[in-house]
Write a protein that holds these residues in place. Structure first.
Motif, PDB file in Angstrom:
ATOM      1  N   SER A  78       7.712  -0.640  17.198  1.00 33.52           N
ATOM      2  CA  SER A  78       7.422  -1.772  16.327  1.00 33.52           C
ATOM      3  C   SER A  78       8.223  -2.989  16.738  1.00 33.52           C
ATOM      4  O   SER A  78       9.385  -2.883  17.165  1.00 33.52           O
ATOM      5  CB  SER A  78       7.715  -1.413  14.869  1.00 33.52           C
TER       6      SER A  78
ATOM      7  N   THR B 223       9.358  -6.523  14.984  1.00 31.61           N
ATOM      8  CA  THR B 223       9.427  -7.131  13.659  1.00 31.61           C
ATOM      9  C   THR B 223      10.155  -8.458  13.725  1.00 31.61           C
ATOM     10  O   THR B 223      11.313  -8.529  14.134  1.00 31.61           O
ATOM     11  CB  THR B 223      10.209  -6.217  12.688  1.00 31.61           C
TER      12      THR B 223
ATOM     13  N   GLU C 227      -3.310  -7.878   7.181  1.00 24.55           N
ATOM     14  CA  GLU C 227      -3.070  -6.915   8.251  1.00 24.55           C
ATOM     15  C   GLU C 227      -4.388  -6.622   8.957  1.00 24.55           C
ATOM     16  O   GLU C 227      -5.438  -6.535   8.316  1.00 24.55           O
ATOM     17  CB  GLU C 227      -2.514  -5.623   7.647  1.00 24.55           C
TER      18      GLU C 227
ATOM     19  N   ARG D 162       8.859  -3.170   7.527  1.00 23.31           N
ATOM     20  CA  ARG D 162       8.247  -4.385   8.056  1.00 23.31           C
ATOM     21  C   ARG D 162       9.118  -5.610   7.808  1.00 23.31           C
ATOM     22  O   ARG D 162       8.624  -6.701   7.528  1.00 23.31           O
ATOM     23  CB  ARG D 162       6.854  -4.585   7.458  1.00 23.31           C
TER      24      ARG D 162
ATOM     25  N   SER E  92       1.522   1.813   4.763  1.00 18.77           N
ATOM     26  CA  SER E  92       2.046   0.520   5.193  1.00 18.77           C
ATOM     27  C   SER E  92       1.297  -0.597   4.492  1.00 18.77           C
ATOM     28  O   SER E  92       0.097  -0.492   4.252  1.00 18.77           O
ATOM     29  CB  SER E  92       1.877   0.359   6.704  1.00 18.77           C
TER      30      SER E  92
ATOM     31  N   GLU F 191       2.806  -2.948  15.218  1.00 20.49           N
ATOM     32  CA  GLU F 191       3.203  -1.538  15.248  1.00 20.49           C
ATOM     33  C   GLU F 191       2.208  -0.768  16.114  1.00 20.49           C
ATOM     34  O   GLU F 191       1.003  -0.943  15.947  1.00 20.49           O
ATOM     35  CB  GLU F 191       3.183  -0.944  13.840  1.00 20.49           C
TER      36      GLU F 191
END
Lengths: 610, 349
Positions: free
Chosen positions: A501, A503, A430, A89, A130, A479
């Motif tokens: 993903s 980032t 998240e 991440r 995660s 993601e």
């Protein structure tokens, strides 16, 4: 075969994308004792993906390869098999914790795990968690954590597995393990070996990787004994790596690196009434030797011993409320040419709570406070919730504060080490969503991480580099995982896995993307299975990543494809053989600038299950 | 540097890399690099290639990665320094263990010297046909350091002169070459005098002689002193050597905790870096530290014709810059982007 049976159960139950809901079911299987039950019980509002056996075997050269193709983690690899560090991440290499049977095994010197030193075949389960796990797993679990677990069972088992692999660049690998379970005993013993000349061509550069030889040997013993109200267990692992370091496009490789790690964990668990109490003791040893010239005996090195004692008690009330309290004492003693002789003590108190309000809604609250150590002892927390709105849709939420303590190199490196360093801290939130539409499963997660006091070595007066708590970063991203299976009939099945993903990881002072964090990464595989045959194609897209802090230079985007086939004779089903063609299109690519990765290669294998 | 290299390795700080596709859009590439300033850029640690930046005398042209632009290939890893003799530039590529030879006006590749070179540091030309290159040998072995003697007609190493450890910068005067033994990864305190193909004598100076200038018949050697982390800290010093007698005639000491670098001269003035400042000292009456004239942490300094050229390597993982100051006002008059870790400043005339 029993062990394999568990894997199948796990695989069925733990499909990557609806991990939480299904993890709930596992605790009903008392015969499987999880090495790290916290991962199951106290991570319900987190994304936990378990890699299936078949996926691991397909990319078994190293844990780097396994995770590169099957997760959104980016690996900076200094040429194939060389030093490999993760960016999870968009966080830095010391912000991904590797957890072996519940214990953080990141190096005391670097704060990181070199993912090429770990064989993915040594474990019963590899999971990717995660998001922040600092409360449960301590320093470094910021971007996420990788869990290597050896589980056990007392159901009668007698299974032995032998695998042989041979491939391009004089690569030879073998692994053997046996699992025996009888009466109150469980025993699992295994060895794993790989050696490679690794002399691949740099595609289109008329140069060869002629100083990248590597060898890895690892062995494991996992033993457990059932007691009257619980069990006693011992997990043990040894690994040895001997590598020459590859040069780059501009330099000849000269240096070499050898490392030894041993890990031992003893646990004693007793169930008394509603209380489950576990005492554990662990010893970790790490030693490295860096040889500036592979042809000379001179080296610089270091070694560290870590002793961990912990006592924890868990209550599970009304099948709804699970509460765990833990005290853990760590003592690390490290010495080396460049760090002197130093030690560190830490006492941590951890409280974990998970409350299942209904079948649809559960939440957790986790707290950690540390004492004794030399830093401003952080108070860490995390909260998470999982809400299954319908059978097709679930929502999860989590937020946490995490940290990463300075390493022995950061503190004591001669010269420059700064013993006034404080831990890096980070906050994150998240939101995740699980979808199930028939055979299609999807998971979409969005996260935000704000980190400060990041340790960075900067040049000071007189050319001496000194680490300071200076950097601030902000990461956010999305993601997406997709999993689709189509059954033609009972024997033929097509399945598709894909992940993508995005980032964004920004240095807030420079307002630039962090180096070696690609904006885009995608991977996937398409697999066809019939009764005796399975064939697959696997692909990876890695977007461009910057290599300078002002974003003026970059390592180019690339796509790599592998194909493979496994076959089992109908009349001898305990033998599987097959082959893989890696980098089918012979693409030139780099993960670290000027460090080419392998040209097209093949590998054949033969597996016996007895 | 060794510790740092190892550290960067062991901590997996594979920091950065250059891919030399910089500045292709906005700048045209002149086919002639006469009259101007060259900056050698070491390039990032471990990976990638160093580069050379060219800035024309009138500042109208800036070209990055000129060697690669002209020749289509990289110089190699860690471009340490450069020297000139006749029409050629000799570019010392440390970690790739080679000297790349190019025409100093066109930058077209002429040759490369890869044999009998080991961790090369600096080049100096002498008498038109001969060149000298300081070499550390194996950086962890203090007994194998040498100066390679090049025949510049064949571009081959004709002989090697074993020297005390850590040979670094050189200056020439009359027919002799003076080699400062900075001490590699450690510390040394010597200046070797080379005449022809042998060491004629060694002169003991202060600890860590890191830079030298010749002014008239005097050699000024700036010694950084041993830093505190390397054991007993010793002060920096400015050592004056009479080149006629080759003896130390004066030693001026700094405060114990002061470790100056980057000695350069313009006329009768000496300039050097210390604690984030550039100081000026007049050779006719040396008092230390002299006058602080410019603030800044610079990686390389060169004074010439009333101007001071100074490079800033920033965080060592991104493009650096060259700043030019007017020494009559001590004001910055120009600021140019360079490559990564600009470590050397040279003038093409």
């Amino acid at each position: 075969m029993k062990q394999q049976g568990f894997h199948i159960i796990f695989m069925l139950l733990l499909c990557t994308f609806a991990a939480q809901a299904q993890l709930d079911a596992i605790q009903e299987l008392p015969e499987v004792v999880l090495a790290d039950a916290k991962l199951l019980h106290f991570s319900k509002g987190f994304k936990v993906e378990k890699l299936s056996d078949s996926v691991i075997k397909r990319n078994a050269t190293s844990l780097t390869e396994t995770l590169r193709y099957n997760s959104s983690i980016y690996f900076k690899e200094n040429g194939f098999g060389m030093v490999s560090s993760p960016s999870f991440r968009g966080t830095n290499a010391a912000q991904t914790a590797v957890i072996w049977n519940g214990i953080n095994i990141n190096s005391n010197f670097t704060g990181q795990t070199d993912f090429n030193t770990i064989s993915p075949l040594n474990y019963d389960a590899i999971s990717i968690r995660s998001g922040g796990g600092g409360v449960q797993y301590g320093s470094g679990a910021v971007g996420g954590s990788i869990h290597l677990n050896n589980n056990f069972s007392f159901d009668k088992t007698n299974s032995t597995n032998l695998g042989l692999r041979y491939g391009s660049f004089s690569t030879i690998a073998a692994n053997a393990s046996t699992t025996q379970s009888w009466d109150d005993h469980y025993l699992n013993v295994g060895v794993d070996f790989i050696s490679s000349e690794n002399d691949y061509d740099y595609v289109g550069k008329s140069k060869t990787n002629n100083h990248g030889q590597f060898l890895r040997f690892s062995a494991k013993v996992n033993e457990a004994r059932k007691l009257k109200n619980g069990f006693a267990s011992w997990n043990s692992e040894y690994s040895y790596n001997d590598r020459n370091f590859s040069g780059s496009l501009n330099t000849l490789g000269r240096d070499a690196y050898k490392d030894i790690n041993t890990r031992n964990l003893w646990q004693l668990q007793q169930n008394i009434g509603v209380f489950t109490t576990k005492a554990s003791f662990a010893h970790l040893f790490e030693e490295y030797k860096y040889f500036p010239s592979s042809e000379k005996y001179y080296y610089e090195g270091g070694k560290a011993n870590t002793f961990i004692g912990a006592l924890q008690t868990e209550v599970f009330l009304l099948k709804k409320l699970r509460l765990n309290g833990k005290l853990e004492y760590d003592y690390v003693s490290a010495s080396g040419e460049n760090v002197g002789d130093n030690s560190r003590k830490t006492l941590a108190a951890v409280v974990l709570l998970n409350h299942k309000i209904s079948d649809k809604l559960s939440y957790g609250v986790n707290l950690r406070k540390e004492f004794l150590n030399d830093f401003d002892n952080p108070f860490l927390f995390s909260a998470d919730a999982k809400w299954k709105l319908t059978n097709n849709y679930a929502l999860r939420l989590n937020g946490s504060k995490n940290y990463r303590v300075p390493t022995f190199n950061d503190l004591y490196w001669y010269a420059g080490g700064n013993f006034q360093l404080q831990p890096e801290t980070s906050y994150q939130v998240e939101v995740g969503q699980d979808f199930v539409f028939g055979n299609l499963k999807a998971d979409v997660a969005a996260y935000y991480i704000s980190s400060k006091d990041l340790i960075k070595w900067i040049p000071g007066n007189g050319g001496l580099w000194v680490p300071v708590n200076i950097n601030k970063t902000e990461n956010y991203g999305v993601e997406v995982n997709l999993n689709y299976a189509f059954n033609f009939n009972k024997r033929n099945r097509l399945s598709l896995n894909a992940n993508y993903s995005y980032t964004k990881a920004e240095d807030l002072e420079k307002e630039k993307q962090l180096i070696y964090v690609p904006f885009h990464k995608a991977g996937g595989s398409l697999q066809y299975d019939s009764k005796n045959l399975s064939a697959y194609i696997q692909g990876l897209f890695n977007g461009e990543a910057f290599t300078t802090t002002d974003n003026s230079d970059r390592v180019d985007a690339y796509s790599v494809f592998n194909i493979g086939i496994d076959y089992k004779f109908a009349f001898i089903p305990n033998i599987t053989f097959g082959g893989r063609l890696k980098n089918v299109f012979n693409t030139y690519y780099e993960n670290v600038a000027y460090r080419p990765m392998p040209s097209r290669s093949i590998e054949i294998f033969l597996n016996f299950n007895i | 540097m060794k510790k740092l290299l190892l550290l960067s390795l062991t901590t997996l700080l594979f920091i950065s890399c250059s891919s030399d596709d910089d500045n292709t859009s906005s700048e045209y590439i002149p086919d002639d690099y006469e009259k101007g300033v060259f900056i050698t850029n070491e390039g990032p640690f471990n990976n990638g290639s160093g580069t050379i930046t060219y800035i024309s005398e009138d500042y109208s042209t800036v070209a990055q990665s000129i060697y690669k632009s002209v020749n289509g290939f990289d110089l190699g890893n860690i471009v340490q320094s450069m020297g000139f003799e006749n029409d050629n530039a000799y570019i010392v590529v440390n970690n790739s263990n080679k000297i790349m030879v190019a025409n100093r006006y066109t930058f077209e590749s002429v040759d490369s010297i890869k044999t009998d070179i080991a961790s090369p540091r600096h080049f100096i030309g002498a008498s038109g046909t001969r060149g000298y290159v300081t070499n550390w040998g194996d950086p962890n072995d203090n007994s194998d350091d040498f100066v390679a003697v090049l025949d510049l007609r064949s571009n081959e190493v004709v002989t090697t002169i074993p020297v005390d450890f850590g040979p670094e910068k050189m200056v020439s005067h009359n027919t002799k070459v003076y080699v400062a033994h900075q001490g590699g990864y450690g510390q040394n305190n010597l200046v070797s005098v080379i005449s022809g193909i042998s060491v004629e004598k060694t002169i003991t100076v202060g600890d860590v002689p890191n830079s030298m200038v010749v002014s008239g018949n005097e050699l000024y050697v700036l010694c950084g002193g041993t830093p505190s982390y390397a054991g007993t800290e010793t002060s920096g010093s400015l050592v004056k050597i009479d080149l006629l007698t080759e003896t130390v005639t004066d030693t001026f000491n700094f405060a114990t905790t002061d470790h100056p670098t980057n000695l350069t001269a313009d006329g009768n003035n000496l300039f050097y870096s210390l604690n984030g400042k550039v100081y000026k000292v007049n050779t006719s009456s040396v008092t230390l530290p002299g006058t602080g004239i410019i603030d800044g942490l610079f990686y390389a300094l060169k004074a010439k014709d009333g101007k001071l050229y100074a490079t800033d390597a920033g965080d060592f993982a991104s493009k650096g810059s060259l700043k030019i100051f007017d020494l009559s006002t001590n004001q910055e008059i120009q600021d140019f982007q360079t490559g990564i870790i600009p470590g050397g400043i040279y003038f093409n005339e």
